[in-house]
Motif scaffolding. Structure first.
Motif, PDB file in Angstrom:
ATOM      1  N   UNK A  50     -12.560  -6.883  41.345  1.00 28.09           N
ATOM      2  CA  UNK A  50     -13.180  -6.045  42.386  1.00 28.09           C
ATOM      3  C   UNK A  50     -13.979  -6.894  43.373  1.00 28.09           C
ATOM      4  N   UNK A  51     -14.705  -7.878  42.873  1.00 28.05           N
ATOM      5  CA  UNK A  51     -15.530  -8.711  43.749  1.00 28.05           C
ATOM      6  C   UNK A  51     -14.671  -9.635  44.617  1.00 28.05           C
ATOM      7  N   UNK A  52     -13.620 -10.188  44.035  1.00 28.37           N
ATOM      8  CA  UNK A  52     -12.721 -11.031  44.826  1.00 28.37           C
ATOM      9  C   UNK A  52     -12.063 -10.195  45.921  1.00 28.37           C
ATOM     10  N   UNK A  53     -11.642  -8.974  45.585  1.00 30.95           N
ATOM     11  CA  UNK A  53     -11.047  -8.085  46.583  1.00 30.95           C
ATOM     12  C   UNK A  53     -12.064  -7.709  47.658  1.00 30.95           C
ATOM     13  N   UNK A  54     -13.298  -7.493  47.244  1.00 31.75           N
ATOM     14  CA  UNK A  54     -14.384  -7.171  48.166  1.00 31.75           C
ATOM     15  C   UNK A  54     -14.548  -8.282  49.205  1.00 31.75           C
ATOM     16  N   UNK A  55     -14.551  -9.531  48.758  1.00 32.80           N
ATOM     17  CA  UNK A  55     -14.672 -10.654  49.690  1.00 32.80           C
ATOM     18  C   UNK A  55     -13.412 -10.816  50.539  1.00 32.80           C
ATOM     19  N   UNK A  56     -12.259 -10.598  49.930  1.00 34.02           N
ATOM     20  CA  UNK A  56     -11.000 -10.738  50.673  1.00 34.02           C
ATOM     21  C   UNK A  56     -10.941  -9.749  51.830  1.00 34.02           C
ATOM     22  N   UNK A  57     -11.446  -8.528  51.633  1.00 30.19           N
ATOM     23  CA  UNK A  57     -11.432  -7.533  52.708  1.00 30.19           C
ATOM     24  C   UNK A  57     -12.306  -7.959  53.880  1.00 30.19           C
ATOM     25  N   UNK A  58     -13.245  -8.844  53.618  1.00 31.71           N
ATOM     26  CA  UNK A  58     -14.107  -9.356  54.687  1.00 31.71           C
ATOM     27  C   UNK A  58     -13.611 -10.678  55.237  1.00 31.71           C
ATOM     28  N   UNK A  59     -12.427 -11.084  54.788  1.00 34.88           N
ATOM     29  CA  UNK A  59     -11.776 -12.232  55.387  1.00 34.88           C
ATOM     30  C   UNK A  59     -11.995 -13.561  54.707  1.00 34.88           C
ATOM     31  N   UNK A  60     -12.606 -13.584  53.521  1.00 34.03           N
ATOM     32  CA  UNK A  60     -12.856 -14.862  52.850  1.00 34.03           C
ATOM     33  C   UNK A  60     -11.592 -15.352  52.157  1.00 34.03           C
ATOM     34  N   UNK A  61     -11.300 -16.657  52.249  1.00 35.57           N
ATOM     35  CA  UNK A  61     -10.116 -17.200  51.580  1.00 35.57           C
ATOM     36  C   UNK A  61     -10.177 -16.968  50.077  1.00 35.57           C
ATOM     37  N   UNK A  62      -9.019 -16.810  49.461  1.00 33.81           N
ATOM     38  CA  UNK A  62      -8.963 -16.490  48.025  1.00 33.81           C
ATOM     39  C   UNK A  62      -9.665 -17.545  47.182  1.00 33.81           C
ATOM     40  N   UNK A  63      -9.416 -18.817  47.473  1.00 35.18           N
ATOM     41  CA  UNK A  63     -10.037 -19.874  46.675  1.00 35.18           C
ATOM     42  C   UNK A  63     -11.548 -19.825  46.725  1.00 35.18           C
ATOM     43  N   UNK A  64     -12.093 -19.645  47.920  1.00 36.78           N
ATOM     44  CA  UNK A  64     -13.548 -19.556  48.056  1.00 36.78           C
ATOM     45  C   UNK A  64     -14.070 -18.316  47.351  1.00 36.78           C
ATOM     46  N   UNK A  65     -13.401 -17.196  47.541  1.00 35.55           N
ATOM     47  CA  UNK A  65     -13.846 -15.953  46.915  1.00 35.55           C
ATOM     48  C   UNK A  65     -13.884 -16.085  45.394  1.00 35.55           C
ATOM     49  N   UNK A  66     -12.853 -16.656  44.804  1.00 36.01           N
ATOM     50  CA  UNK A  66     -12.810 -16.797  43.345  1.00 36.01           C
ATOM     51  C   UNK A  66     -13.889 -17.739  42.851  1.00 36.01           C
ATOM     52  N   UNK A  67     -14.123 -18.840  43.554  1.00 32.02           N
ATOM     53  CA  UNK A  67     -15.150 -19.794  43.127  1.00 32.02           C
ATOM     54  C   UNK A  67     -16.535 -19.165  43.177  1.00 32.02           C
ATOM     55  N   UNK A  68     -16.829 -18.441  44.252  1.00 32.01           N
ATOM     56  CA  UNK A  68     -18.138 -17.808  44.391  1.00 32.01           C
ATOM     57  C   UNK A  68     -18.320 -16.718  43.343  1.00 32.01           C
ATOM     58  N   UNK A  69     -17.315 -15.900  43.156  1.00 35.00           N
ATOM     59  CA  UNK A  69     -17.419 -14.804  42.187  1.00 35.00           C
ATOM     60  C   UNK A  69     -17.602 -15.347  40.780  1.00 35.00           C
ATOM     61  N   UNK A  70     -16.849 -16.360  40.390  1.00 35.49           N
ATOM     62  CA  UNK A  70     -16.987 -16.922  39.044  1.00 35.49           C
ATOM     63  C   UNK A  70     -18.383 -17.482  38.819  1.00 35.49           C
ATOM     64  N   UNK A  71     -18.911 -18.189  39.811  1.00 32.48           N
ATOM     65  CA  UNK A  71     -20.245 -18.771  39.670  1.00 32.48           C
ATOM     66  C   UNK A  71     -21.309 -17.687  39.563  1.00 32.48           C
ATOM     67  N   UNK A  72     -21.196 -16.654  40.370  1.00 35.78           N
ATOM     68  CA  UNK A  72     -22.209 -15.605  40.357  1.00 35.78           C
ATOM     69  C   UNK A  72     -22.102 -14.703  39.133  1.00 35.78           C
ATOM     70  N   UNK A  73     -20.889 -14.463  38.647  1.00 29.96           N
ATOM     71  CA  UNK A  73     -20.742 -13.698  37.400  1.00 29.96           C
ATOM     72  C   UNK A  73     -21.349 -14.456  36.238  1.00 29.96           C
ATOM     73  N   UNK A  74     -21.151 -15.761  36.178  1.00 29.90           N
ATOM     74  CA  UNK A  74     -21.725 -16.571  35.097  1.00 29.90           C
ATOM     75  C   UNK A  74     -23.234 -16.530  35.150  1.00 29.90           C
ATOM     76  N   UNK A  75     -23.795 -16.680  36.369  1.00 34.24           N
ATOM     77  CA  UNK A  75     -25.249 -16.640  36.499  1.00 34.24           C
ATOM     78  C   UNK A  75     -25.795 -15.273  36.154  1.00 34.24           C
ATOM     79  N   UNK A  76     -25.085 -14.228  36.543  1.00 31.81           N
ATOM     80  CA  UNK A  76     -25.532 -12.864  36.260  1.00 31.81           C
ATOM     81  C   UNK A  76     -25.500 -12.583  34.751  1.00 31.81           C
ATOM     82  N   UNK A  77     -24.478 -13.096  34.077  1.00 31.00           N
ATOM     83  CA  UNK A  77     -24.360 -12.854  32.640  1.00 31.00           C
ATOM     84  C   UNK A  77     -25.445 -13.567  31.844  1.00 31.00           C
ATOM     85  N   UNK A  78     -25.934 -14.691  32.354  1.00 30.96           N
ATOM     86  CA  UNK A  78     -26.932 -15.458  31.616  1.00 30.96           C
ATOM     87  C   UNK A  78     -28.354 -15.073  31.980  1.00 30.96           C
TER      88      UNK A  78
END
Length: 205
Positions: free
Chosen positions: A176-204
């Protein structure tokens, strides 16, 4: 677009940020003038009608020249009248594609979090010249893109409980978060990297 300068006088230096109230005030001042003045001849009747219609459109928001021409053509004004009206509106200082592009980028990034590529596509759809588009997005670099994408994801995650989630729930959230960023025009690679980092930080947290 200096809305206080006399008709026909060009502004120099840095362009100020567009302001909707200022634009409406400038349009009201223009509408209060006669169609001709000491340095400008009266508009032809149909051109005057086209200019009046264009001012009504500009009262809602700034527009590119391409947009204005298209809307006036839809109202079945002849090409010659549209040309004359657009030329006069440009002299009045109410249309400037370079400034329009710069303000479009400022506003869409601030209010919608749009990525550089999405902004470029939107401006092309509005008929803005490539040179104006390039100038408008020139200050957006990769670090700006990543920072804005991170802020968007953090804002989304701040509304969710912190802590580890199940594997399925985490995978769904990631999609959902990667799709959210993609709808705003962010490249897939950047979107996935940002989402993974923020999900990890949020979980900890």
């Amino acid at each position: 677009m200096d809305r206080t300068r006399p008709e026909g006088q060009r502004a120099t230096g840095q362009r100020p940020e567009l302001d909707a109230d200022e634009l409406r005030a400038a349009i009201a001042a223009v509408e209060a003038r006669p169609s001709g003045s000491s340095d400008l001849p009266p508009l032809a009747p149909e051109a005057h009608e086209a200019a009046t219609a264009a001012l009504r459109l500009l009262r809602y928001r700034p527009r590119s020249e391409h947009e204005l021409r298209g809307r006036l053509a839809e109202k079945e004004h002849r090409a010659e009248a549209i040309d004359e009206a657009i030329d006069r509106i440009r002299v009045w200082g109410l249309i400037d594609d370079a400034e329009f592009a710069a303000e479009w980028v400022r506003g869409r990034r601030r209010r919608r979090g749009r990525a550089r590529g999405a902004l470029e596509r939107e401006l092309r759809d509005k008929g803005v010249a490539e040179a104006h588009i390039a100038d408008a997005v020139a200050d957006i670099d990769d670090s700006d893109e990543r920072l804005q994408a991170t802020e968007l994801v953090r804002a989304r995650l701040s509304r969710r409980p912190a802590g580890a989630a199940s594997g399925a729930a985490r995978a769904g959230e990631r999609r959902r978060l990667v799709s959210f960023l993609a709808r705003r025009g962010y490249p897939t690679g950047l979107a996935m990297a940002v989402v993974d980092a923020e999900l990890a930080a949020h979980a900890s947290s």
